[in-house]
Design a protein around this motif. Structure first.
Motif, PDB file in Angstrom:
ATOM      1  N   UNK A 100       0.838  -1.205   0.000  1.00 52.50           N
ATOM      2  CA  UNK A 100       0.000   0.000   0.000  1.00 52.50           C
ATOM      3  C   UNK A 100       0.874   1.257   0.000  1.00 52.50           C
ATOM      4  N   UNK A 101       1.904   1.266   0.825  1.00 54.04           N
ATOM      5  CA  UNK A 101       2.774   2.431   0.955  1.00 54.04           C
ATOM      6  C   UNK A 101       3.487   2.797  -0.325  1.00 54.04           C
ATOM      7  N   UNK A 102       3.843   1.800  -1.136  1.00 58.43           N
ATOM      8  CA  UNK A 102       4.540   2.069  -2.400  1.00 58.43           C
ATOM      9  C   UNK A 102       3.703   2.977  -3.306  1.00 58.43           C
ATOM     10  N   UNK A 103       2.393   2.869  -3.206  1.00 60.63           N
ATOM     11  CA  UNK A 103       1.486   3.684  -4.032  1.00 60.63           C
ATOM     12  C   UNK A 103       0.841   4.817  -3.225  1.00 60.63           C
ATOM     13  N   UNK A 104       1.387   5.124  -2.046  1.00 62.13           N
ATOM     14  CA  UNK A 104       0.876   6.172  -1.160  1.00 62.13           C
ATOM     15  C   UNK A 104      -0.604   5.965  -0.836  1.00 62.13           C
ATOM     16  N   UNK A 105      -0.986   4.727  -0.595  1.00 64.37           N
ATOM     17  CA  UNK A 105      -2.356   4.393  -0.215  1.00 64.37           C
ATOM     18  C   UNK A 105      -2.396   4.084   1.278  1.00 64.37           C
ATOM     19  N   UNK A 106      -3.470   4.487   1.923  1.00 66.52           N
ATOM     20  CA  UNK A 106      -3.617   4.234   3.360  1.00 66.52           C
ATOM     21  C   UNK A 106      -3.760   2.736   3.607  1.00 66.52           C
ATOM     22  N   UNK A 107      -3.134   2.264   4.665  1.00 68.62           N
ATOM     23  CA  UNK A 107      -3.209   0.851   5.034  1.00 68.62           C
ATOM     24  C   UNK A 107      -3.665   0.734   6.476  1.00 68.62           C
ATOM     25  N   UNK A 108      -4.597  -0.178   6.697  1.00 72.94           N
ATOM     26  CA  UNK A 108      -5.053  -0.460   8.049  1.00 72.94           C
ATOM     27  C   UNK A 108      -5.471  -1.922   8.106  1.00 72.94           C
ATOM     28  N   UNK A 109      -4.905  -2.654   9.061  1.00 78.30           N
ATOM     29  CA  UNK A 109      -5.319  -4.040   9.259  1.00 78.30           C
ATOM     30  C   UNK A 109      -6.758  -4.071   9.739  1.00 78.30           C
ATOM     31  N   UNK A 110      -7.369  -5.246   9.642  1.00 76.86           N
ATOM     32  CA  UNK A 110      -8.708  -5.413  10.167  1.00 76.86           C
ATOM     33  C   UNK A 110      -8.711  -5.225  11.680  1.00 76.86           C
ATOM     34  N   UNK A 111      -9.884  -5.021  12.251  1.00 77.57           N
ATOM     35  CA  UNK A 111      -9.983  -4.759  13.683  1.00 77.57           C
ATOM     36  C   UNK A 111      -9.418  -5.888  14.526  1.00 77.57           C
ATOM     37  N   UNK A 112      -9.474  -7.096  14.039  1.00 71.04           N
ATOM     38  CA  UNK A 112      -8.909  -8.236  14.756  1.00 71.04           C
ATOM     39  C   UNK A 112      -7.491  -8.551  14.335  1.00 71.04           C
ATOM     40  N   UNK A 113      -6.857  -7.637  13.604  1.00 75.02           N
ATOM     41  CA  UNK A 113      -5.493  -7.849  13.140  1.00 75.02           C
ATOM     42  C   UNK A 113      -5.395  -8.735  11.914  1.00 75.02           C
ATOM     43  N   UNK A 114      -6.540  -9.027  11.288  1.00 74.32           N
ATOM     44  CA  UNK A 114      -6.517  -9.903  10.118  1.00 74.32           C
ATOM     45  C   UNK A 114      -5.916  -9.204   8.899  1.00 74.32           C
ATOM     46  N   UNK A 115      -5.599 -10.018   7.922  1.00 74.19           N
ATOM     47  CA  UNK A 115      -5.024  -9.527   6.664  1.00 74.19           C
ATOM     48  C   UNK A 115      -5.985  -8.582   5.975  1.00 74.19           C
ATOM     49  N   UNK A 116      -5.410  -7.707   5.183  1.00 72.16           N
ATOM     50  CA  UNK A 116      -6.220  -6.772   4.393  1.00 72.16           C
ATOM     51  C   UNK A 116      -6.410  -7.284   2.975  1.00 72.16           C
ATOM     52  N   UNK A 117      -5.479  -8.103   2.477  1.00 71.53           N
ATOM     53  CA  UNK A 117      -5.528  -8.610   1.107  1.00 71.53           C
ATOM     54  C   UNK A 117      -5.650 -10.131   1.091  1.00 71.53           C
ATOM     55  N   UNK A 118      -6.486 -10.614   0.166  1.00 67.73           N
ATOM     56  CA  UNK A 118      -6.642 -12.054  -0.029  1.00 67.73           C
ATOM     57  C   UNK A 118      -6.621 -12.343  -1.516  1.00 67.73           C
ATOM     58  N   UNK A 119      -5.872 -13.355  -1.911  1.00 68.37           N
ATOM     59  CA  UNK A 119      -5.763 -13.727  -3.321  1.00 68.37           C
ATOM     60  C   UNK A 119      -7.010 -14.475  -3.760  1.00 68.37           C
ATOM     61  N   UNK A 120      -7.501 -14.117  -4.934  1.00 69.49           N
ATOM     62  CA  UNK A 120      -8.664 -14.811  -5.517  1.00 69.49           C
ATOM     63  C   UNK A 120      -8.298 -15.430  -6.826  1.00 69.49           C
TER      64      UNK A 120
END
Length: 118
Positions: free
Chosen positions: A98-118
């Motif tokens: 996220x930081x490479x593209x200057x996008x805000x990053x925040x983990x889920x409230x339970x600390x879970x991943x933000x990205x999942x491969x589909x």
């Protein structure tokens, strides 16, 4: 917004930058775990003997005949965080993507991943 069903049809097609220059081949899509919407794509880049998968946001991507155009310069995508072609993005590396593209990053409230491969 590109829907996940539509973007799957583009696997294996070219990914081009904002000026139409070929970056590489669309390999997979990562969705935002909070919304289940496409968030990043991995693009196969590199030399024929040393490929890797670079991450690029798809929120403002545009599909064309045989390509997916992203609003980022080729150099920025090629310098983006990447994984091996058979690799997995470690959870602790998500913020760098996220930081490479200057996008805000925040983990889920339970600390879970933000990205999942589909």
């Amino acid at each position: 917004m590109i829907e996940i069903g539509e973007i799957r049809e583009w696997y294996g097609h070219d990914v081009v930058d904002s000026k139409g220059r070929r970056i590489g081949t669309l390999e997979s899509i990562y969705v935002d775990t909070a919304t289940d919407q496409p968030s990043f794509a991995t693009v196969m880049v590199g030399l024929p003997t040393r490929h890797r998968l670079a991450f690029v946001p798809v929120e403002e991507a545009v599909v064309g005949p045989g390509y997916l155009q992203v609003p980022y310069p080729k150099s920025q995508v090629k310098d983006a965080p990447s994984i091996e072609t058979d690799g997995v993005l470690p959870a602790e590396d998500e913020a760098a993507v996220f930081g490479h593209y200057q996008l805000a990053y925040q983990q889920g409230t339970g600390g879970e991943r933000r990205l999942a491969r589909r």
